[in-house]
Enzyme design. Structure first.
Site, PDB file in Angstrom:
ATOM      1  N   SER A  15     -41.499  -3.229  -7.565  1.00 24.96           N
ATOM      2  CA  SER A  15     -42.792  -2.550  -7.704  1.00 24.96           C
ATOM      3  C   SER A  15     -43.545  -3.210  -8.860  1.00 24.96           C
ATOM      4  O   SER A  15     -43.038  -4.154  -9.472  1.00 24.96           O
ATOM      5  CB  SER A  15     -42.564  -1.064  -7.966  1.00 24.96           C
ATOM      6  OG  SER A  15     -41.750  -0.906  -9.100  1.00 24.96           O
ATOM      7  N   GLY A  18     -48.712  -5.619  -8.751  1.00 17.55           N
ATOM      8  CA  GLY A  18     -50.176  -5.681  -8.805  1.00 17.55           C
ATOM      9  C   GLY A  18     -50.821  -5.791  -7.431  1.00 17.55           C
ATOM     10  O   GLY A  18     -51.784  -6.541  -7.266  1.00 17.55           O
ATOM     11  N   GLU A 152     -39.236   6.319   2.031  1.00 20.26           N
ATOM     12  CA  GLU A 152     -40.484   7.073   2.208  1.00 20.26           C
ATOM     13  C   GLU A 152     -41.648   6.234   2.737  1.00 20.26           C
ATOM     14  O   GLU A 152     -42.641   6.776   3.206  1.00 20.26           O
ATOM     15  CB  GLU A 152     -40.862   7.772   0.899  1.00 20.26           C
ATOM     16  CG  GLU A 152     -40.955   6.841  -0.283  1.00 20.26           C
ATOM     17  CD  GLU A 152     -41.211   7.571  -1.605  1.00 20.26           C
ATOM     18  OE1 GLU A 152     -40.973   8.786  -1.675  1.00 20.26           O
ATOM     19  OE2 GLU A 152     -41.667   6.906  -2.545  1.00 20.26           O
ATOM     20  N   THR A 191     -36.510 -18.297  -3.966  1.00 19.05           N
ATOM     21  CA  THR A 191     -37.221 -17.709  -2.820  1.00 19.05           C
ATOM     22  C   THR A 191     -36.413 -16.630  -2.104  1.00 19.05           C
ATOM     23  O   THR A 191     -36.929 -15.922  -1.246  1.00 19.05           O
ATOM     24  CB  THR A 191     -37.583 -18.783  -1.762  1.00 19.05           C
ATOM     25  OG1 THR A 191     -36.355 -19.312  -1.235  1.00 19.05           O
ATOM     26  CG2 THR A 191     -38.417 -19.896  -2.347  1.00 19.05           C
ATOM     27  N   CYS A 384     -63.982  14.772 -22.822  1.00 21.02           N
ATOM     28  CA  CYS A 384     -63.415  15.972 -22.215  1.00 21.02           C
ATOM     29  C   CYS A 384     -62.665  16.802 -23.262  1.00 21.02           C
ATOM     30  O   CYS A 384     -63.311  17.413 -24.104  1.00 21.02           O
ATOM     31  CB  CYS A 384     -62.571  15.615 -21.003  1.00 21.02           C
ATOM     32  SG  CYS A 384     -62.564  16.953 -19.797  1.00 21.02           S
ATOM     33  N   MET A 387     -64.052  16.134 -26.584  1.00 23.58           N
ATOM     34  CA  MET A 387     -65.313  16.822 -26.889  1.00 23.58           C
ATOM     35  C   MET A 387     -65.031  18.269 -27.273  1.00 23.58           C
ATOM     36  O   MET A 387     -65.571  18.800 -28.250  1.00 23.58           O
ATOM     37  CB  MET A 387     -66.227  16.752 -25.658  1.00 23.58           C
ATOM     38  CG  MET A 387     -67.494  17.573 -25.735  1.00 23.58           C
ATOM     39  SD  MET A 387     -67.245  19.240 -25.039  1.00 23.58           S
ATOM     40  CE  MET A 387     -68.910  19.762 -24.749  1.00 23.58           C
ATOM     41  N   HIS A 510     -66.220  12.597 -17.755  1.00 22.55           N
ATOM     42  CA  HIS A 510     -65.422  11.371 -17.955  1.00 22.55           C
ATOM     43  C   HIS A 510     -66.270  10.139 -17.626  1.00 22.55           C
ATOM     44  O   HIS A 510     -66.240   9.665 -16.483  1.00 22.55           O
ATOM     45  CB  HIS A 510     -64.198  11.382 -17.034  1.00 22.55           C
ATOM     46  CG  HIS A 510     -63.173  12.390 -17.398  1.00 22.55           C
ATOM     47  ND1 HIS A 510     -62.080  12.100 -18.165  1.00 22.55           N
ATOM     48  CD2 HIS A 510     -63.081  13.706 -17.096  1.00 22.55           C
ATOM     49  CE1 HIS A 510     -61.340  13.188 -18.326  1.00 22.55           C
ATOM     50  NE2 HIS A 510     -61.933  14.178 -17.689  1.00 22.55           N
ATOM     51  N   GLU A 512     -65.720   7.164 -18.373  1.00 19.01           N
ATOM     52  CA  GLU A 512     -64.887   5.973 -18.147  1.00 19.01           C
ATOM     53  C   GLU A 512     -64.718   5.646 -16.662  1.00 19.01           C
ATOM     54  O   GLU A 512     -64.535   4.485 -16.300  1.00 19.01           O
ATOM     55  CB  GLU A 512     -63.512   6.135 -18.824  1.00 19.01           C
ATOM     56  CG  GLU A 512     -62.565   7.184 -18.241  1.00 19.01           C
ATOM     57  CD  GLU A 512     -62.761   8.593 -18.796  1.00 19.01           C
ATOM     58  OE1 GLU A 512     -63.860   8.883 -19.314  1.00 19.01           O
ATOM     59  OE2 GLU A 512     -61.829   9.411 -18.702  1.00 19.01           O
TER      60      GLU A 512
END
Ligand code: GLN
Length: 537
Positions: A15, A18, A152, A191, A384, A387, A510, A512
């Protein structure tokens, strides 16, 4: 109405290779060639969405305009493509099963045994094709989460097999992303893991059209020949993906490797206009050649896992490039901050960002950090929860409201400055019940925030349950913290700023989530600029 073609991306060997970045880079190149392209992520876990997952488990939860709580890969898709995604761009196994079971209860399969094949796979295939059926896209790239061989993931791979067969070679292809490890002791790239991964994929009936190979060293001809021979893939469809300095290099690397051309050939689509990526390259030049460095403190409680703040980090990168400055992040664990050690821990910072979050762990550390930024006139950006804590700090230390708090942390506070809205009080379910998605916000005349956005009405994305309590608004404003952004319909406070401070802004939303390479977010750009100015004083 466009006839949509499909590209499936699976991952093998390990995993974290990317897949999201490869999918986004390919989409970027196809988009530059004039093909409207979107990307979808299928996640094999049973949660309905990642909204109920701890950031330590899964990194940031990305929120779309339509209020979907989604995988952080959707953030990459938006940052690369500069177009919004939606609920349809992220589907989990939980959502698939939920809708099949709901159909079963409604009697839609009356008389039939409901099974993984065909009922679950049909539902997966429908979800994959929903974006195609809008007629908006020439190409839909679907990234299958997890790694080939995971139990899964099996229903997803089976659905991909069926679709590849049903749609035909020129309408659907599959890309397999793998790792070619380098064995230092042998001085060789290997490989075999890729051969095994492709074999496993083939056992499920899927033969990859393209192999994208993550590697630390360039793949030589003999490696490519070997991969082609053992994996049934044409040699020109073996794409090297060498480790990059930044994720934003990957579209250019994939262009050099001709990934887009190979995809277009397989889909029998013409090679319109070669991607020039002018704005993208300009961004990269600025990102890689900063004229100075600033240091911003990111105060949060998940700082061990940087992915928990992915969109904030990327927004700082975009804003850094705009200002031609390198933004160094000092990771500060709010749990470890005390009023005594704050001056030492935050010493030398040019800007302080108090991050979003939930629950009371590390909350006093966040409040101490706000106090330090306010008193020492260091640029402060509260997002959020950040703030909310700016307002609490102001109430406690400027208004002298002892015990002022958010009812999230103290239900019995004498001063519930941040409070649950009435309609939230009766909600018991945790999933998908916050104030989510895009909401309008009206910015006040003569405010810093309006000058930054250069707009009166903005739309930003939300993900929170608690709100500024307007019973305290007058007192707070009289003392010098002004609510300069409000929801025009409900009057909820969305932005606060301090009048006697060079740059002190807290936002309930948010920002971002909306920063992209082509459109760096104005608030982040302004915060970085203010921090740069602070560094020169
Ligand atoms: N915990 C706070 C709330 O629910 C803030 C959430 C956040 O920072 N995203 O209102």
């Amino acid at each position: 109405m466009k006839k949509t073609k499909y590209v499936f991306v699976t991952g093998g060997v390990t995993s974290s290779l990317g897949k999201g970045i490869i999918a986004a880079s390919l989409a970027k190149l196809l988009q530059e060639r004039g093909y409207s392209t979107t990307i979808q992520k299928l996640d094999p876990y049973i949660n309905i969405d990642p909204g109920t997952l701890n950031p330590y488990e899964h990194g940031e939860c990305f929120v779309t305009d339509d209020g979907a709580e989604t995988d952080l890969d959707l953030g990459h898709y938006e940052r690369f493509l500069n177009i919004p995604t939606s609920q349809a761009n992220n589907v989990t196994t939980g959502r698939i099963y939920q809708s099949v079971i709901n159909k079963e209860r409604r009697g839609e399969f009356l008389g039939k045994t409901v099974q993984i094949i065909p009922h679950i796979t049909d539902e997966i295939k429908n979800r994959i094709q929903i974006l195609g059926k809008t007629g908006e896209f020439d190409i839909v790239i679907t990234e299958i989460g997890g790694t080939v061989g995971d139990i899964e993931s099996l229903p997803y791979i089976e659905s991909v097999r069926q679709l590849l067969w049903e749609l035909g070679d020129e309408n659907a292809i599959s890309i397999h992303l793998t790792l070619i490890p380098y064995l230092a002791a042998a001085g060789e790239l290997k490989t075999k893991p890729t051969q095994h991964s492709v074999k496993m994929l083939m056992q499920s009936g899927v033969s990859p059209d393209i192999l994208v190979c993550r590697t630390e060293h360039p793949l030589n001809e003999s490696i490519k020949n070997k991969l082609a021979l053992f994996c049934n893939v044409q040699k020109e469809a073996i794409i090297e993906s060498i480790d990059a300095e930044t994720i934003y290099d990957v579209p250019l690397l994939m262009l050099e490797e001709k990934l887009d051309e190979v995809v277009l050939n397989k889909l029998q689509l013409p090679h319109n206009n070669t991607p020039e990526l002018i704005t993208w390259k300009n961004f990269l030049i600025k990102h890689k050649n900063p004229k100075s460095t600033i240091e911003i403190g990111l105060i949060g409680k998940y700082v061990e896992l940087h992915d928990a703040y992915k969109s904030i980090l990327e927004a700082l990168i975009h804003a850094g490039a705009t200002n031609e400055v390198k933004v160094k992040v000092r990771w500060i664990h709010s749990d470890k901050l005390t009023s005594d050690n704050v001056p030492k821990q935050l010493n030398g910072l040019n800007g302080i960002l108090v991050a979003p979050g939930f629950g009371d762990r590390g909350i006093e550390g966040k409040i101490d950090a706000v106090k330090y930024a306010r008193e020492n006139k260091i640029p402060f950006f509260g997002i959020c929860l950040g703030m909310q804590m700016a307002v609490i700090e102001f109430s406690r230390n400027v208004l002298n409201l002892k015990g002022a708090f958010s009812t999230e942390m103290d239900e019995n506070t004498p001063h519930p400055i941040i409070n649950l809205m009435e309609e939230q009080k009766t909600i018991v379910n945790k999933g998908g019940t916050m104030r989510l998605g895009s909401w309008k916000c009206q910015l006040a005349e003569n405010s810093k925030i309006k000058a930054i956005y250069e707009q009166e009405i903005i739309e930003e994305r939300h993900r929170h349950r608690y709100e500024f309590n307007n019973d305290y608004l007058e007192q707070i404003e009289t003392a010098g913290m002004i609510a300069t952004g409000k929801n025009p319909k409900t009057n909820l406070v969305e932005v606060v700023e301090l009048t006697n401070h060079p740059w002190f802004i807290g936002v309930q939303y948010h920002p971002e989530y909306k920063s992209t390479v082509l459109n760096p977010h104005p608030l982040f750009v302004s915060f970085v600029k203010a921090s740069l100015e602070h560094s020169l004083t």
